[in-house]
Scaffold this motif. Sequence first.
Motif, PDB file in Angstrom:
ATOM      1  N   ILE A 201       8.642  39.379  19.009  1.00  0.00           N
ATOM      2  CA  ILE A 201       8.416  37.988  18.614  1.00  0.00           C
ATOM      3  C   ILE A 201       6.958  37.774  18.235  1.00  0.00           C
ATOM      4  O   ILE A 201       6.640  37.115  17.234  1.00  0.00           O
ATOM      5  N   ALA A 202       6.047  38.340  19.019  1.00  0.00           N
ATOM      6  CA  ALA A 202       4.619  38.203  18.704  1.00  0.00           C
ATOM      7  C   ALA A 202       4.282  38.851  17.367  1.00  0.00           C
ATOM      8  O   ALA A 202       3.497  38.307  16.574  1.00  0.00           O
ATOM      9  N   ALA A 203       4.881  40.016  17.095  1.00  0.00           N
ATOM     10  CA  ALA A 203       4.625  40.703  15.831  1.00  0.00           C
ATOM     11  C   ALA A 203       5.171  39.907  14.653  1.00  0.00           C
ATOM     12  O   ALA A 203       4.537  39.812  13.599  1.00  0.00           O
ATOM     13  N   LEU A 208       4.327  36.518   9.849  1.00  0.00           N
ATOM     14  CA  LEU A 208       4.654  35.319   9.076  1.00  0.00           C
ATOM     15  C   LEU A 208       3.542  34.284   9.086  1.00  0.00           C
ATOM     16  O   LEU A 208       3.641  33.266   8.396  1.00  0.00           O
ATOM     17  N   GLY A 209       2.490  34.539   9.879  1.00  0.00           N
ATOM     18  CA  GLY A 209       1.394  33.575   9.937  1.00  0.00           C
ATOM     19  C   GLY A 209       1.791  32.273  10.597  1.00  0.00           C
ATOM     20  O   GLY A 209       1.326  31.197  10.203  1.00  0.00           O
ATOM     21  N   ILE A 210       2.660  32.335  11.604  1.00  0.00           N
ATOM     22  CA  ILE A 210       3.094  31.141  12.316  1.00  0.00           C
ATOM     23  C   ILE A 210       2.865  31.349  13.807  1.00  0.00           C
ATOM     24  O   ILE A 210       2.733  32.478  14.276  1.00  0.00           O
ATOM     25  N   ASP A 211       2.820  30.256  14.541  1.00  0.00           N
ATOM     26  CA  ASP A 211       2.633  30.376  15.987  1.00  0.00           C
ATOM     27  C   ASP A 211       3.380  29.267  16.718  1.00  0.00           C
ATOM     28  O   ASP A 211       2.785  28.487  17.457  1.00  0.00           O
ATOM     29  N   PRO A 212       4.701  29.156  16.487  1.00  0.00           N
ATOM     30  CA  PRO A 212       5.447  28.131  17.217  1.00  0.00           C
ATOM     31  C   PRO A 212       5.602  28.518  18.673  1.00  0.00           C
ATOM     32  O   PRO A 212       5.562  29.696  19.028  1.00  0.00           O
ATOM     33  N   ASP A 213       5.795  27.518  19.515  1.00  0.00           N
ATOM     34  CA  ASP A 213       6.038  27.763  20.925  1.00  0.00           C
ATOM     35  C   ASP A 213       7.527  28.049  21.087  1.00  0.00           C
ATOM     36  O   ASP A 213       8.343  27.129  21.114  1.00  0.00           O
ATOM     37  N   VAL A 214       7.886  29.317  21.143  1.00  0.00           N
ATOM     38  CA  VAL A 214       9.293  29.714  21.149  1.00  0.00           C
ATOM     39  C   VAL A 214       9.782  29.908  22.580  1.00  0.00           C
ATOM     40  O   VAL A 214       9.200  30.692  23.339  1.00  0.00           O
ATOM     41  N   ASP A 215      10.833  29.169  22.949  1.00  0.00           N
ATOM     42  CA  ASP A 215      11.499  29.394  24.227  1.00  0.00           C
ATOM     43  C   ASP A 215      12.541  30.484  23.993  1.00  0.00           C
ATOM     44  O   ASP A 215      13.665  30.209  23.581  1.00  0.00           O
ATOM     45  N   TYR A 244      15.169  26.473  10.624  1.00  0.00           N
ATOM     46  CA  TYR A 244      15.122  25.659   9.413  1.00  0.00           C
ATOM     47  C   TYR A 244      15.105  24.174   9.774  1.00  0.00           C
ATOM     48  O   TYR A 244      14.327  23.387   9.220  1.00  0.00           O
ATOM     49  N   ALA A 245      15.963  23.790  10.731  1.00  0.00           N
ATOM     50  CA  ALA A 245      16.018  22.389  11.141  1.00  0.00           C
ATOM     51  C   ALA A 245      14.717  21.955  11.804  1.00  0.00           C
ATOM     52  O   ALA A 245      14.236  20.833  11.586  1.00  0.00           O
ATOM     53  N   ALA A 246      14.144  22.835  12.612  1.00  0.00           N
ATOM     54  CA  ALA A 246      12.887  22.503  13.281  1.00  0.00           C
ATOM     55  C   ALA A 246      11.785  22.238  12.261  1.00  0.00           C
ATOM     56  O   ALA A 246      10.991  21.304  12.402  1.00  0.00           O
TER      57      ALA A 246
END
Length: 302
Positions: A201-203, A208-215, A244-246
Motif C-alpha cells: 500500500i505504501a509503495a 501514484l503520488g497520493i497519501d490518503p488515510d487508508v483503513d 472513485y466515489a471517495a
Amino acid sequence: MSPYEAVVLAGGAARRLGGADKPAVPVGGRSLLERVLAACADADRTVVVGPRRPTPGRSVVWTREQPPGGGPLPALDAGLRATQGPLVAVLAADQPFLTPAHLATLRAAVPDDADGVLLRDRTGRDQPLTAVYRTEPLRRELALAVAEYGTLTGLPLHIVLSGLHLRRLASDDTLDCDTWADIAAARARIRDHGQVLDEWIAAVKAELGIDPDVDTKALLDTARDAAHSVARPAAPLSTFLIGYAAALHGMSPLEAAAKVSDLAHRWSEESAGTVNAEGTGDTRDTRGTGSPEGTDAGSGRP
C-alpha cells in the motif's frame, strides 16, 4: 512536538556493494532514499547531500559535500549549511525500515540538558546517522574540528560527536543496509506475510503520488463481503469504485467502504431468500412446493 529539519546523507562509495549507487537500490519497489524521505516527510525542510536522484512526490534541497566523496563530516557540514532551525535529524540514506515513529521517538527523547539523541541498535552499535541533534552544538564541533585538523575531509564522525553530550536510545532493530546480504534480507522481510500488505500500500501511494488515510482492514473486509456475497470479481471492482466515489464525492474511504459492505450484506440476504418483496425480512421460502399455504406457486391450485 518541536519542529525539525532533516539532513539525509546520500553520497559515499558503497564499497561493500561493489560501488553501486546504494541510495538508488530498490527495496520493495522504492529506492532506499525514497524510503528514508518518507520517514522524515513531516520535516520543515529536508536537505539531501549527494548526487541528484529522482524523489517522486518530495521537494528536497540538494547539496554536495566538498570535495565530493570527502566523507561523512564534509557531507554533514554541507547539509547543516542548508538548514536554519534549532533541531535537525541526521540520517543515512540506507535505512529501508526507518519510520516516522522512529524519528518522533528520537525527537521526544532529546533532553533539555543534552545536545542530541542517537539510536543504538540491537547489536549495541551507536547509529550517529539515525539521530536528532541540536544544530548549534553540532556546528560548533564541526568548526572546532576544522580549526584543529585544517579540514574535515576523511575524518571519522566520532571526531565531532565526542565533543557532544548525547543520549543513547536502545532499539531492538537494525535499520541500515551495508551489504548485498543486508539488501536481500530487507527485501525478504518486506515480503513477509505480516508486513507485505502495508508495504505494498505504501509503495502504491508513492507510485501514484497520493497519501490518503487508508483503513486497510475496512477495505479488506469490504472486499471479502463483496467476494462472498456477490462474486469473486466483485472484490477488486468494488474497491476501485470505493476509491472513485471517495475522490468524486469527497467522502471518506471508510464511509464508502461501509456503504458497499452494507449493500453486499443486503445482496446476500436477498439472494438467500431472507427478505420479502418489501424488504421487511420475511424468511419463508416462497419457491416451488415450499410456497405458503401449501399451494403450487405457478398455478395457485392446492
